[in-house]
Design an enzyme around this catalytic site. Sequence first.
Site, PDB file in Angstrom:
ATOM      1  N   GLY A 152      47.505  31.460  36.675  1.00 41.75           N
ATOM      2  CA  GLY A 152      46.185  32.037  36.866  1.00 41.75           C
ATOM      3  C   GLY A 152      46.175  32.941  38.080  1.00 41.75           C
ATOM      4  O   GLY A 152      47.083  32.903  38.921  1.00 41.75           O
ATOM      5  N   CYS A 153      45.147  33.752  38.194  1.00 43.58           N
ATOM      6  CA  CYS A 153      45.085  34.708  39.301  1.00 43.58           C
ATOM      7  C   CYS A 153      44.947  33.991  40.645  1.00 43.58           C
ATOM      8  O   CYS A 153      45.668  34.277  41.598  1.00 43.58           O
ATOM      9  CB  CYS A 153      43.960  35.706  39.079  1.00 43.58           C
ATOM     10  N   TYR A 154      44.008  33.038  40.730  1.00 41.75           N
ATOM     11  CA  TYR A 154      43.850  32.307  41.996  1.00 41.75           C
ATOM     12  C   TYR A 154      45.125  31.540  42.356  1.00 41.75           C
ATOM     13  O   TYR A 154      45.586  31.616  43.509  1.00 41.75           O
ATOM     14  CB  TYR A 154      42.663  31.359  41.920  1.00 41.75           C
ATOM     15  N   THR A 156      48.149  32.210  41.632  1.00 44.35           N
ATOM     16  CA  THR A 156      49.177  33.146  42.088  1.00 44.35           C
ATOM     17  C   THR A 156      49.010  33.445  43.578  1.00 44.35           C
ATOM     18  O   THR A 156      49.973  33.356  44.360  1.00 44.35           O
ATOM     19  CB  THR A 156      49.081  34.463  41.277  1.00 44.35           C
ATOM     20  N   GLU A 245      41.469  40.203  44.606  1.00 38.93           N
ATOM     21  CA  GLU A 245      41.275  38.790  44.860  1.00 38.93           C
ATOM     22  C   GLU A 245      41.847  38.483  46.233  1.00 38.93           C
ATOM     23  O   GLU A 245      42.932  38.960  46.572  1.00 38.93           O
ATOM     24  CB  GLU A 245      41.997  37.987  43.780  1.00 38.93           C
TER      25      GLU A 245
END
Lengths: 347, 347, 347, 347
Positions: A152-154, A156, A245
């Site tokens: 997931g982006c978070y 990562t 992010e």
Amino acid sequence: MTSPRPLRIAVLGASGYTGADLVRLALTHPRIEIAALSANAKAGQTMAQVWPHFAPYPDLPRLVAAEAIDYAGIDAVFGCLPHAASAALLGTLKGPRIIDLSADFRLKDADVYASWYGGAHPAPQLLSGAVYGLTEFARDALPGAGLVACPGCYPTAVLLALLPLVGAGAVSPANITVNALSGVSGSGRSLKEANLFTEVAEAVHPYGIGAHRHMPEMEQQLAAAAGAPVTISFTPHLVPMNRGELVTCIVEATRPIGDLRAILAARYAAEPFVHLLPEGVAPATRMVRGSNHVVVNVFADRIPGRAIVIAAIDNLVKGSSGQAMQNFNLMFGLPETMGLEAAPLFP
Amino acid sequence: MTSPRPLRIAVLGASGYTGADLVRLALTHPRIEIAALSANAKAGQTMAQVWPHFAPYPDLPRLVAAEAIDYAGIDAVFGCLPHAASAALLGTLKGPRIIDLSADFRLKDADVYASWYGGAHPAPQLLSGAVYGLTEFARDALPGAGLVACPGCYPTAVLLALLPLVGAGAVSPANITVNALSGVSGSGRSLKEANLFTEVAEAVHPYGIGAHRHMPEMEQQLAAAAGAPVTISFTPHLVPMNRGELVTCIVEATRPIGDLRAILAARYAAEPFVHLLPEGVAPATRMVRGSNHVVVNVFADRIPGRAIVIAAIDNLVKGSSGQAMQNFNLMFGLPETMGLEAAPLFP
Amino acid sequence: MTSPRPLRIAVLGASGYTGADLVRLALTHPRIEIAALSANAKAGQTMAQVWPHFAPYPDLPRLVAAEAIDYAGIDAVFGCLPHAASAALLGTLKGPRIIDLSADFRLKDADVYASWYGGAHPAPQLLSGAVYGLTEFARDALPGAGLVACPGCYPTAVLLALLPLVGAGAVSPANITVNALSGVSGSGRSLKEANLFTEVAEAVHPYGIGAHRHMPEMEQQLAAAAGAPVTISFTPHLVPMNRGELVTCIVEATRPIGDLRAILAARYAAEPFVHLLPEGVAPATRMVRGSNHVVVNVFADRIPGRAIVIAAIDNLVKGSSGQAMQNFNLMFGLPETMGLEAAPLFP
Amino acid sequence: MTSPRPLRIAVLGASGYTGADLVRLALTHPRIEIAALSANAKAGQTMAQVWPHFAPYPDLPRLVAAEAIDYAGIDAVFGCLPHAASAALLGTLKGPRIIDLSADFRLKDADVYASWYGGAHPAPQLLSGAVYGLTEFARDALPGAGLVACPGCYPTAVLLALLPLVGAGAVSPANITVNALSGVSGSGRSLKEANLFTEVAEAVHPYGIGAHRHMPEMEQQLAAAAGAPVTISFTPHLVPMNRGELVTCIVEATRPIGDLRAILAARYAAEPFVHLLPEGVAPATRMVRGSNHVVVNVFADRIPGRAIVIAAIDNLVKGSSGQAMQNFNLMFGLPETMGLEAAPLFP
């Protein structure tokens, strides 16, 4: 001398932001041929009809239903489908190597998956073999992988900030507090009131407080590095921007800040995409917008014994499609940066 | 029956955002006459020349140098000057009651001031008599006050979120971690590259990490409530929006979440501007934009024994000019909400 | 087989947005070596110190004064300096071929230049030899050019929309009315109040009404196509976005809309960067953001006999640095799209 | 002396942006009691559940179906419903005076309505009696009006810019070209892809080219002023901002610019909300954000004999709910500015 044959890819879910960003990257990848694009609800339409930025690309394959693709001639499938739907479909594919961008193959424990995603896992037999594709920590496994689960982006951003420190014992796995900020593309192109311009612009708010689905994934990977269970505090906030992010991690340090810095410097010195910033320089999303780069830095907290580790990524690139492409490159023996060379877009 | 005479005010520093927002509020305050507006660098200009939104108000007093004002007929001076300059000037005034929006009279200890603001305090003799004007916690002192120091924007939000809980012993004063998000107006109208649209839009970044000047102010007030020294962790981030501020406070709770909720509910039940949201509703800056309102809520953290307390304000209103007006009202025996009734502007 | 030697470039004015965007493009251009970067006011600094998005590129050449560059080994100089300063410096260079992005060599008539730019032209002897580098209309002249003047951003969009139509006599050169919208990067990184986030966000306004410096340039080129003097109406507006430019041209048509469409279709059928959209699809800046693409379309006006021709570009790419690179490619015999292949970034 | 009884209002369609902005204004109107709020699809919910900015107002009436309201005790109904639905409902009401913000009663000719709005008018018998509520041009008719049709946002801005000039014969009614820019709130809170943050932010595009429904309304009113049929060119564009609307009108002037200026100055000298700006100052939406003010100015075009007349409004206030309130005040004999005194919000 002849050119090597192109690698033929299919992108499933090309009507979503991650699918579209993957197509964007694939368009300039010198070894990729975009063979098929799926979007069941929009089958029959062109990408230019579905996406403004593909207006200049009228020749992209027309969208089809995922089931209508002939997978026999496909080298790699990028799965950009919603969770559950992703595993249900990918679990049936034979032949192509799979890079999945959904949440379905990230968690090793099907029970944990069920408790966070609200249903039994559609293909639990595949979980043990799936490689968790945080590229910088998965290079050994990727060349032979048949199924890669992109983080997931978070996770990562958080894992790139903390894994080397937790792994070295320089940061305690207890009391990790993460405050995160994300652009709106992270919540997809779905028609929700919360995603309207008028609701998002000139505003900020937290969401998923104490309950975001990326938490078990971060805890799983941090626990592996720590060799012990980990529970983290994680509060994401929606920020009025398209991409980007930033995670601010407040941690208990067992060593001086200089040591933490040295650990990160050593770990990332040779990485093409992860950059420890000079001392005192704060990571900012504008440093990486539109690119696969990551910027990281560490600071002393005002509370003695604590450190603040901060990382910034583009959630759609390193946090999603870019990392998927990075994994693809390693799976197929290509240079890791191929198709990902573009510098950040600023302003 | 005759109307009471208007209260004549002077706004010093009317060319900055806080000064301008004070003028905006004063324009519709039924008891205020705007007698004088100062801006030394722009003396001689009209407010309509300096500000777009005063184009419809060509009759506002022309800007003058602060020294050119005849303070004899002024009831109240609002100080919207930079720190140090503020105390240097205000320390010389006799007659008008003073509401200062700078940082100069917030800290009780001149040494702490010197260490954070880089110079000796220009008027240390006034510190002990200054009222710290967090209105909801200063109502007894305001009617008789000659000098009121309005809190910083971050302290306003953090203290409204935490003071009742720390004061009741329901939250430990140790290990308070605050992550904060602010719109750009908080950094003023100064010509800095960091404030350009192109740098701020589509981007987010932390600043003042471990070193923001609002920290000692928060610690001073929290320590008073706790009866013991307090050191907090505070990381502000710049968000691409004009107005709005949101603080996410991760704290160690000594009681169940329900108790924390009950404490806040009781404390703020009768407050006109501070609102505890229904259970589970996340505070958002769009709930208060352009108004003097504050929204607060408390959540359980995923780490057992911890709570997340969140508050949102408009940094220029409750975080600055609105609270100054609220204080003014109480100083002069007026209804606390006078001139502050406007509902938030959304979208 | 050996690789051809790289072409060594110098970018003068690399601390401005056009200079920075040129460096961004040059970083992935397979034939370019960035030999020197100048910024007189910031000489000695690294690009990573001056620009957030070059944080991942610590090895870029350090900024130097333009006069400190050894031009002997430079193949091409990209001039990204302010007008007047540009011609003053470039007029002294011998050796490198020059691609100038300033306004200095766009106007053929030094008197017209003087009247619009407020001073005598610093190097009038170079005007007649300079190629006006609207690439799609300059392909014959570029291979042999020693000095190329890249068009302004507005002229690029307006001329691509109108030149084929005016040239074919399908649109009258009289009464051309252009309303234009531009992102903020068009006004540079200079520290002006008008460029602050707080002034620009959530707002829109016209500027340079009846007096924008891009007018004589558009008129010069349209007059050449029409074979008669042209005076246009042009009103640009500032829009709260970083990049992007859209021009809405209301014109008197001498032929049916279908003919206008056919003329544009024929003219741009083989162009790699200019795209006539399907009938009825409105051009939008998000179709081209971050890319060298242009989208164009033509519509019937409600007033009989008039047509609306609309074009959208990224002002920093096709409107500036991208077109400069496109010209460079043709000057040096390279494929026109080299280094410009990146698809638009959306969202 | 007793206070006069409050005027009881119902707002139909309080779940849309215009309805919500009307409630925002009504909250501080000293003579209004908000008696009922309707939203059929959200009946039963509180305003705080439907709207973020009413979180501080838990005591607002709960939303009900429009049919469930007892109109007997209602003095005025504000109709904020979609077109067709509005007339269908309002046509059945007896008793309350009606201020309609939909398009249903703006056009005098039911056939024109049918051709633009795609269906027979639901209550054509009411058209002749409806007052077109462009307040500044309807003051005589408003006190006795039973049904007021508030103008569309674009017509409000365009007519305030042009009516005095066309009426005086100083501007030709032929060849009026209007380019317009609008914030996103103008397109409502409906769940359309085109309204998502990610689609709108950092982008701009025209829409409704040659076919926007506000055209016949502008033509009807301009024709009345000109005494002859009028056909205008009108191209609106969507701009990434919440509120604000700016119209740039290019017209053929029959007199010198100074005369045009004098006409506007005379016409608007005594108006509380319409302001002719000083010579050379460009109207900007930030001059009026959140307020009922209008700013106007006139400029010479570069094409001889033409003028550029520009106006800016807040589309939700003067362009919608504010003007409705202004009309309400005049209908009920109240001071025209009551409840509309708030100064613009900037930044």
